[in-house]
Design a protein around this motif. Structure first.
Motif, short mmCIF file in Angstrom:
data_model
loop_
_atom_site.label_atom_id
_atom_site.label_comp_id
_atom_site.label_asym_id
_atom_site.label_seq_id
_atom_site.Cartn_x
_atom_site.Cartn_y
_atom_site.Cartn_z
N SER A 5 -27.54 126.30 -28.39
CA SER A 5 -27.87 125.42 -29.51
C SER A 5 -28.47 124.18 -28.89
CB SER A 5 -26.62 125.04 -30.30
OG SER A 5 -26.04 126.17 -30.90
N VAL A 6 -29.48 123.62 -29.55
CA VAL A 6 -30.18 122.46 -29.02
C VAL A 6 -30.19 121.34 -30.05
CG1 VAL A 6 -32.38 121.58 -28.14
CG2 VAL A 6 -31.66 123.92 -27.60
N ILE A 7 -29.80 120.16 -29.61
CA ILE A 7 -29.92 118.96 -30.45
C ILE A 7 -30.70 117.94 -29.63
CG2 ILE A 7 -28.70 117.07 -31.58
CD1 ILE A 7 -26.33 118.98 -31.95
N SER A 8 -31.80 117.48 -30.18
CA SER A 8 -32.58 116.45 -29.49
C SER A 8 -32.73 115.25 -30.41
CB SER A 8 -33.95 116.99 -29.07
OG SER A 8 -34.73 117.29 -30.20
N GLY A 9 -32.84 114.09 -29.79
CA GLY A 9 -32.98 112.86 -30.56
C GLY A 9 -33.49 111.74 -29.69
N HIS A 10 -33.89 110.68 -30.34
CA HIS A 10 -34.46 109.53 -29.64
C HIS A 10 -33.39 108.70 -28.94
CE1 HIS A 10 -38.51 110.04 -31.14
NE2 HIS A 10 -38.01 110.27 -32.35
N VAL A 11 -33.76 108.16 -27.79
CA VAL A 11 -32.90 107.24 -27.07
C VAL A 11 -33.08 105.82 -27.63
CG1 VAL A 11 -34.51 106.72 -25.18
CG2 VAL A 11 -32.07 106.57 -24.79
N SER A 12 -34.29 105.52 -28.12
CA SER A 12 -34.57 104.21 -28.71
C SER A 12 -35.74 104.34 -29.67
CB SER A 12 -34.89 103.18 -27.63
OG SER A 12 -36.12 103.51 -26.99
N ASP A 13 -35.95 103.26 -30.45
CA ASP A 13 -37.11 103.26 -31.33
C ASP A 13 -38.23 102.44 -30.67
OD1 ASP A 13 -36.54 100.54 -31.76
OD2 ASP A 13 -35.86 100.84 -33.82
N ARG A 14 -39.32 102.25 -31.38
CA ARG A 14 -40.47 101.53 -30.80
C ARG A 14 -40.17 100.08 -30.45
NH1 ARG A 14 -45.33 103.91 -34.55
NH2 ARG A 14 -45.21 106.00 -33.67
N SER A 15 -39.14 99.53 -31.09
CA SER A 15 -38.74 98.15 -30.80
C SER A 15 -37.63 98.10 -29.77
CB SER A 15 -38.28 97.46 -32.09
OG SER A 15 -39.35 97.41 -33.01
N ASP A 16 -37.32 99.24 -29.16
CA ASP A 16 -36.30 99.38 -28.12
C ASP A 16 -34.87 99.18 -28.64
OD1 ASP A 16 -35.70 100.22 -25.57
OD2 ASP A 16 -35.70 98.20 -24.72
N ARG A 17 -34.67 99.42 -29.94
CA ARG A 17 -33.32 99.42 -30.50
C ARG A 17 -32.72 100.80 -30.25
NH1 ARG A 17 -35.91 96.69 -35.53
NH2 ARG A 17 -36.67 98.82 -35.66
N PRO A 18 -31.39 100.90 -30.11
CA PRO A 18 -30.76 102.19 -29.82
C PRO A 18 -31.10 103.26 -30.85
CG PRO A 18 -29.19 100.41 -29.53
CD PRO A 18 -30.42 99.80 -30.16
N GLY A 19 -31.40 104.46 -30.33
CA GLY A 19 -31.66 105.62 -31.16
C GLY A 19 -30.41 106.47 -31.29
N ALA A 20 -30.55 107.62 -31.91
CA ALA A 20 -29.42 108.51 -32.19
C ALA A 20 -28.67 108.94 -30.93
CB ALA A 20 -29.90 109.73 -32.96
N SER A 84 -48.68 98.41 -20.25
CA SER A 84 -49.38 97.21 -20.73
C SER A 84 -49.17 97.00 -22.23
CB SER A 84 -50.87 97.31 -20.43
OG SER A 84 -51.42 98.45 -21.06
N THR A 85 -48.81 98.05 -22.95
CA THR A 85 -48.60 97.94 -24.40
C THR A 85 -47.14 98.06 -24.80
OG1 THR A 85 -48.99 100.31 -24.63
CG2 THR A 85 -50.90 98.85 -24.91
N GLY A 86 -46.23 98.13 -23.86
CA GLY A 86 -44.81 98.24 -24.19
C GLY A 86 -44.04 99.04 -23.15
N PHE A 87 -43.64 100.25 -23.50
CA PHE A 87 -42.88 101.10 -22.59
C PHE A 87 -42.99 102.55 -23.03
CE2 PHE A 87 -40.02 100.03 -26.02
CZ PHE A 87 -39.36 101.21 -26.28
N HIS A 88 -42.62 103.44 -22.12
CA HIS A 88 -42.49 104.86 -22.43
C HIS A 88 -41.46 105.45 -21.47
CE1 HIS A 88 -45.27 105.35 -19.05
NE2 HIS A 88 -44.82 106.58 -18.97
N TYR A 89 -41.03 106.67 -21.77
CA TYR A 89 -40.05 107.35 -20.93
C TYR A 89 -40.74 108.50 -20.21
CZ TYR A 89 -36.63 104.71 -23.57
OH TYR A 89 -35.91 103.69 -24.12
#
Length: 100
Positions: A5-20, A84-89
């Motif tokens: 079973s797989v559950i995937s979710g964001h670590v943060s949103d575009r404003s770097d607030r905590p994700g699920a 240069s425009t923010g961040f990525h993982y």
């Protein structure tokens, strides 16, 4: 239930607030994860492995099995890099747990 079973979710949103799944980075081998399914039944899983994979390569197909023991794979992003425009993982964090 057999297989993965797989559950995937964001670590943060575009404003770097905590994700699920932002706390997934704190999970360690031996921790117990609980998951309640749609029927209301709670399943308990023991964490067996914590791995990182480059996002450019995706999550290995070998993790997504339809046979064998019931495994739970929790997937989110990790290894945050500034741009240069923010961040990525650049990596995926995969926590694999086996049903107890």
């Amino acid at each position: 239930v057999m297989g993965s079973s797989v559950i995937s979710g964001h670590v943060s949103d575009r404003s770097d607030r905590p994700g699920a799944l932002w706390r997934l980075r704190d999970v360690r081998r031996g921790d117990v994860v609980k998951w309640t399914d749609a029927s209301g039944e709670t399943h308990r899983f023991a964490v067996r492995r914590v791995q990182r994979f480059p996002r450019t390569q995706g999550v290995p197909a070998r993790l997504l099995k339809t046979t064998g023991p019931h495994l739970l794979h929790l997937i989110t992003c990790t290894n945050r890099q500034r741009t240069s425009t923010g961040f990525h993982y650049v990596d995926n964090l995969v926590v694999t747990a086996k049903e107890l």
